[in-house]
Design a protein around this motif. Structure first.
Motif, PDB file in Angstrom:
ATOM      1  N   THR A 179     -22.660 -28.571 -61.921  1.00 31.10           N
ATOM      2  CA  THR A 179     -24.062 -28.941 -62.105  1.00 31.10           C
ATOM      3  C   THR A 179     -24.944 -28.535 -60.932  1.00 31.10           C
ATOM      4  O   THR A 179     -26.166 -28.575 -61.060  1.00 31.10           O
ATOM      5  N   ARG A 180     -24.360 -28.144 -59.812  1.00 34.45           N
ATOM      6  CA  ARG A 180     -25.140 -27.736 -58.643  1.00 34.45           C
ATOM      7  C   ARG A 180     -24.766 -26.307 -58.257  1.00 34.45           C
ATOM      8  O   ARG A 180     -24.315 -26.031 -57.143  1.00 34.45           O
ATOM      9  N   LEU A 181     -24.969 -25.378 -59.179  1.00 36.22           N
ATOM     10  CA  LEU A 181     -24.590 -23.988 -58.953  1.00 36.22           C
ATOM     11  C   LEU A 181     -25.300 -23.401 -57.739  1.00 36.22           C
ATOM     12  O   LEU A 181     -24.690 -22.665 -56.964  1.00 36.22           O
ATOM     13  N   ALA A 182     -26.561 -23.721 -57.545  1.00 39.92           N
ATOM     14  CA  ALA A 182     -27.304 -23.165 -56.409  1.00 39.92           C
ATOM     15  C   ALA A 182     -26.634 -23.523 -55.082  1.00 39.92           C
ATOM     16  O   ALA A 182     -26.593 -22.699 -54.162  1.00 39.92           O
ATOM     17  N   ALA A 183     -26.082 -24.719 -54.964  1.00 38.00           N
ATOM     18  CA  ALA A 183     -25.384 -25.126 -53.747  1.00 38.00           C
ATOM     19  C   ALA A 183     -24.105 -24.314 -53.552  1.00 38.00           C
ATOM     20  O   ALA A 183     -23.783 -23.908 -52.427  1.00 38.00           O
ATOM     21  N   VAL A 184     -23.386 -24.064 -54.633  1.00 36.10           N
ATOM     22  CA  VAL A 184     -22.167 -23.255 -54.559  1.00 36.10           C
ATOM     23  C   VAL A 184     -22.516 -21.831 -54.141  1.00 36.10           C
ATOM     24  O   VAL A 184     -21.865 -21.244 -53.270  1.00 36.10           O
ATOM     25  N   ILE A 185     -23.567 -21.272 -54.743  1.00 39.85           N
ATOM     26  CA  ILE A 185     -24.009 -19.917 -54.413  1.00 39.85           C
ATOM     27  C   ILE A 185     -24.415 -19.836 -52.943  1.00 39.85           C
ATOM     28  O   ILE A 185     -24.075 -18.879 -52.239  1.00 39.85           O
ATOM     29  N   CYS A 186     -25.124 -20.841 -52.455  1.00 35.86           N
ATOM     30  CA  CYS A 186     -25.549 -20.881 -51.051  1.00 35.86           C
ATOM     31  C   CYS A 186     -24.332 -20.802 -50.125  1.00 35.86           C
ATOM     32  O   CYS A 186     -24.335 -20.048 -49.150  1.00 35.86           O
ATOM     33  N   ASP A 187     -23.294 -21.538 -50.437  1.00 40.48           N
ATOM     34  CA  ASP A 187     -22.064 -21.497 -49.641  1.00 40.48           C
ATOM     35  C   ASP A 187     -21.395 -20.124 -49.715  1.00 40.48           C
ATOM     36  O   ASP A 187     -20.889 -19.615 -48.711  1.00 40.48           O
ATOM     37  N   LEU A 188     -21.396 -19.521 -50.884  1.00 39.88           N
ATOM     38  CA  LEU A 188     -20.750 -18.221 -51.066  1.00 39.88           C
ATOM     39  C   LEU A 188     -21.507 -17.090 -50.376  1.00 39.88           C
ATOM     40  O   LEU A 188     -20.896 -16.088 -49.976  1.00 39.88           O
ATOM     41  N   LYS A 189     -22.804 -17.227 -50.217  1.00 36.69           N
ATOM     42  CA  LYS A 189     -23.610 -16.156 -49.624  1.00 36.69           C
ATOM     43  C   LYS A 189     -23.258 -15.871 -48.171  1.00 36.69           C
ATOM     44  O   LYS A 189     -23.613 -14.825 -47.648  1.00 36.69           O
ATOM     45  N   ASP A 190     -22.537 -16.783 -47.521  1.00 29.42           N
ATOM     46  CA  ASP A 190     -22.105 -16.525 -46.143  1.00 29.42           C
ATOM     47  C   ASP A 190     -21.137 -15.350 -46.063  1.00 29.42           C
ATOM     48  O   ASP A 190     -21.144 -14.611 -45.084  1.00 29.42           O
ATOM     49  N   SER A 191     -20.319 -15.166 -47.087  1.00 31.53           N
ATOM     50  CA  SER A 191     -19.302 -14.118 -47.039  1.00 31.53           C
ATOM     51  C   SER A 191     -19.345 -13.148 -48.218  1.00 31.53           C
ATOM     52  O   SER A 191     -18.491 -12.266 -48.321  1.00 31.53           O
ATOM     53  N   HIS A 192     -20.333 -13.324 -49.106  1.00 29.51           N
ATOM     54  CA  HIS A 192     -20.442 -12.458 -50.285  1.00 29.51           C
ATOM     55  C   HIS A 192     -21.901 -12.065 -50.503  1.00 29.51           C
ATOM     56  O   HIS A 192     -22.810 -12.839 -50.209  1.00 29.51           O
ATOM     57  N   ASN A 193     -22.098 -10.861 -51.015  1.00 27.68           N
ATOM     58  CA  ASN A 193     -23.442 -10.399 -51.366  1.00 27.68           C
ATOM     59  C   ASN A 193     -23.737 -10.826 -52.795  1.00 27.68           C
ATOM     60  O   ASN A 193     -23.101 -10.356 -53.733  1.00 27.68           O
ATOM     61  N   ILE A 194     -24.696 -11.733 -52.938  1.00 25.56           N
ATOM     62  CA  ILE A 194     -25.086 -12.247 -54.243  1.00 25.56           C
ATOM     63  C   ILE A 194     -26.607 -12.181 -54.314  1.00 25.56           C
ATOM     64  O   ILE A 194     -27.294 -12.676 -53.407  1.00 25.56           O
ATOM     65  N   ILE A 195     -27.129 -11.558 -55.359  1.00 25.50           N
ATOM     66  CA  ILE A 195     -28.584 -11.496 -55.510  1.00 25.50           C
ATOM     67  C   ILE A 195     -29.030 -12.493 -56.575  1.00 25.50           C
ATOM     68  O   ILE A 195     -28.285 -12.806 -57.503  1.00 25.50           O
ATOM     69  N   THR A 196     -30.243 -12.970 -56.404  1.00 21.66           N
ATOM     70  CA  THR A 196     -30.832 -13.926 -57.333  1.00 21.66           C
ATOM     71  C   THR A 196     -31.996 -13.262 -58.041  1.00 21.66           C
ATOM     72  O   THR A 196     -32.885 -12.711 -57.402  1.00 21.66           O
ATOM     73  N   VAL A 197     -31.981 -13.308 -59.360  1.00 21.78           N
ATOM     74  CA  VAL A 197     -33.065 -12.758 -60.167  1.00 21.78           C
ATOM     75  C   VAL A 197     -33.637 -13.889 -61.007  1.00 21.78           C
ATOM     76  O   VAL A 197     -32.892 -14.592 -61.700  1.00 21.78           O
ATOM     77  N   ARG A 198     -34.925 -14.074 -60.938  1.00 18.55           N
ATOM     78  CA  ARG A 198     -35.593 -15.096 -61.752  1.00 18.55           C
ATOM     79  C   ARG A 198     -35.853 -14.517 -63.138  1.00 18.55           C
ATOM     80  O   ARG A 198     -36.374 -13.414 -63.268  1.00 18.55           O
ATOM     81  N   GLU A 199     -35.483 -15.270 -64.166  1.00 19.14           N
ATOM     82  CA  GLU A 199     -35.681 -14.832 -65.550  1.00 19.14           C
ATOM     83  C   GLU A 199     -36.554 -15.845 -66.285  1.00 19.14           C
ATOM     84  O   GLU A 199     -36.557 -17.027 -65.949  1.00 19.14           O
TER      85      GLU A 199
END
Length: 65
Positions: A29-49
């Protein structure tokens, strides 16, 4: 498997994920928090739809840093 591992496995199969997909498929339910943690070691882009007056973010995996 923890939430970060779950999302990384999803990225390996599908390359992108939305909050709705995370809730439906994995109960995350808190995907944004998981993504924030992953961005330290992974390249993840965010696209608003947007569609039908609704707004959301799609996170796309671009690989490890």
């Amino acid at each position: 498997m923890n939430q970060k591992e779950t999302v990384l496995n999803h990225f390996k199969k599908r390359k992108s994920i939305t909050s709705w997909e995370a809730i439906q498929k994995y109960g995350i339910t808190r995907l944004a928090a998981v993504i924030c943690d992953l961005k330290d070691s992974h390249n993840i882009i965010t696209v608003r739809e947007t569609a039908d007056g609704k707004h959301w973010a799609r996170y796309t995996y671009m690989g490890a840093k």
